[in-house]
Structures are given as C-alpha cells and as structure tokens.
Design a protein around this motif. Structure first.
Motif, PDB file in Angstrom:
ATOM      1  N   VAL A 134       0.815  -1.075   0.027  1.00 32.85           N
ATOM      2  CA  VAL A 134      -0.038   0.111  -0.153  1.00 32.85           C
ATOM      3  C   VAL A 134       0.969   1.316  -0.004  1.00 32.85           C
ATOM      4  O   VAL A 134       0.564   2.457  -0.632  1.00 32.85           O
ATOM      5  CB  VAL A 134      -0.757  -0.083   1.045  1.00 32.85           C
ATOM      6  CG1 VAL A 134      -1.688   1.178   1.034  1.00 32.85           C
ATOM      7  CG2 VAL A 134      -1.606  -1.443   1.076  1.00 32.85           C
ATOM      8  N   ALA A 135       1.829   1.409   0.778  1.00 37.81           N
ATOM      9  CA  ALA A 135       3.068   2.362   0.770  1.00 37.81           C
ATOM     10  C   ALA A 135       3.576   2.680  -0.715  1.00 37.81           C
ATOM     11  O   ALA A 135       3.650   3.774  -1.045  1.00 37.81           O
ATOM     12  CB  ALA A 135       3.981   2.178   1.778  1.00 37.81           C
ATOM     13  N   ALA A 136       3.965   1.441  -1.274  1.00 44.62           N
ATOM     14  CA  ALA A 136       4.374   1.638  -2.813  1.00 44.62           C
ATOM     15  C   ALA A 136       3.312   2.086  -3.888  1.00 44.62           C
ATOM     16  O   ALA A 136       3.564   3.161  -4.492  1.00 44.62           O
ATOM     17  CB  ALA A 136       4.957   0.159  -3.253  1.00 44.62           C
ATOM     18  N   ALA A 137       2.047   1.610  -3.656  1.00 42.17           N
ATOM     19  CA  ALA A 137       1.207   2.067  -4.507  1.00 42.17           C
ATOM     20  C   ALA A 137       0.648   3.526  -4.158  1.00 42.17           C
ATOM     21  O   ALA A 137       0.408   4.381  -5.135  1.00 42.17           O
ATOM     22  CB  ALA A 137      -0.059   1.292  -4.394  1.00 42.17           C
ATOM     23  N   GLN A 138       0.933   3.803  -2.844  1.00 41.52           N
ATOM     24  CA  GLN A 138       0.613   5.323  -2.535  1.00 41.52           C
ATOM     25  C   GLN A 138       1.376   6.265  -3.118  1.00 41.52           C
ATOM     26  O   GLN A 138       1.488   7.435  -3.905  1.00 41.52           O
ATOM     27  CB  GLN A 138       0.694   5.488  -0.937  1.00 41.52           C
ATOM     28  CG  GLN A 138       0.483   6.890  -0.436  1.00 41.52           C
ATOM     29  CD  GLN A 138      -0.793   7.593  -0.648  1.00 41.52           C
ATOM     30  OE1 GLN A 138      -1.813   6.747  -0.646  1.00 41.52           O
ATOM     31  NE2 GLN A 138      -0.993   8.730  -0.321  1.00 41.52           N
TER      32      GLN A 138
END
Length: 206
Positions: free
Chosen positions: A58-62
């Motif tokens: 989720v952090a990388a997608a953010q």
C-alpha cells in the motif's frame, strides 16, 4: 519500551507533524502551484504511515499512484489551465470563509471522536507470513469490484475533461472559409523552373 518502539513513536510523530503542516499549507497557500507540491508531501507522509503499519504494498502504491501519477496530473492541469488574472474579491467572501471554517471544525471533531471511540487495542493483529498483496487482490476482485471499476471510470472521465480544458483555447469558434476550393486528397503543385532556350540551342550547336 525498547529501542524499536521508541523509534516507531518518534517516526510517527515526525510523519504526523509533516502531514499536518503540509495539509495546512495546501489550504492556506494562495499560490495553487505551491499547494499542489505540498499535497505531494501529504501523500508521502501517508505512505510513511503505511510503512509503520507493515503495509509495504500500500505504501508503494501510494507513492507510485498518488505522488507519481495523480499529483503530477494535478500539476500539469494547473500549469495548462491556470491563467494569470487578477480576480476581483467576491462580496460574500467573508461569509464563505466562516462557513468553510465551521464545516472544517465539524469534520475535525467528527474524525477526532471516531478515533477516540474506536477500540484500537482490541483489533486483531496481522497474521505472520500472510501477504498483503494476496489479501488486497482478493478484496478487489470480490468485495470491492464495483467501486474499483467505478473509480477507474471516474479517473478516465477526469483525464478526458482535463484534455478538453487544456485544448479549449486552441479550438477556434468558427473555421475561416477558404477563398479557393480545395480538392480532397490533393497537394498544391510545386512551381517548376523553366529551362531557358539559349542554353538548349547552345548545347545543340556544340
């Protein structure tokens, strides 16, 4: 409290201060370009929060989607559409600011109440060894399939609207009518240079 917990608390405090400061800058800055850049700071702070929660995907997608795509699209739209004009102040600007402040304070109170009333200690801990990517894929294609597709359609509509707004100035209201009719699928003929007759006669004599 050990060293790891202390580092997590300090990191959470730094990210929280950076997120709140950047969010206030987005609202309070008069230059919309600076606000868009600070919005990228808000997105990066949220990605750091996801890393603290062990949500690496989720952090990388953010970072990739919101910072690398959405924020850049907002900056392009601002730089293409925004004009340097001196806007005259509206007569009811003060009333609108008061109404906006009331709505913002109400939302802040509602979110604060929700955070304080939620039993965070009773939440189930993440299962060790369970990949977040598998869980997100299962929820996307089972429980949240319709909102996922609607969000993609909404993004497509926003992109088309931004293109129309950016190209609005280059489309003339009425196309000028040509004086001479042109044949379809023909190109104008290039003028040919005429060969002088003196050169031809001189060559024939020799």
């Amino acid at each position: 409290m050990n060293l790891a917990e202390g580092v997590q608390i300090v990191t959470f405090g730094i990210l929280g201060v950076m997120m709140i400061g950047a969010a206030l800058g987005v609202v309070l800055f008069s230059n919309i370009v600076y606000s868009a850049f600070l919005l990228g700071g808000v997105f990066i702070s949220i990605a750091g929060m996801y890393l603290l929660l062990n949500s690496d995907f989720v952090a990388a997608a953010q970072v990739l989607i919101y910072v690398g795509a959405v924020n850049v699209l907002i900056l392009f739209a601002i730089m293409l559409v925004n004009k340097r004009q001196n806007f005259s102040p509206l007569p009811s600007a003060g009333l609108r600011k008061i109404f906006t402040a009331i709505v913002s304070i109400g939302l802040f109170a509602l979110l604060s109440t929700m955070v304080l009333a939620t039993p965070w200690a009773n939440s189930a801990p993440p299962v060790a060894g369970e990949s977040s990517i598998v869980l997100i894929g299962e929820h996307f294609f089972s429980d949240f399939l319709l909102p996922f597709e609607l969000a993609s359609v909404l993004l497509l509509m926003s992109m088309v609207g931004a293109i129309i707004l950016a190209r609005r100035e280059y489309i003339p209201d009425q196309l000028p009518a040509s004086d001479l009719p042109q044949t379809i699928l023909t190109l104008p003929e290039r003028p040919r240079e005429l060969v002088s007759t003196t050169n031809n006669t001189g060559d024939s004599n020799t």
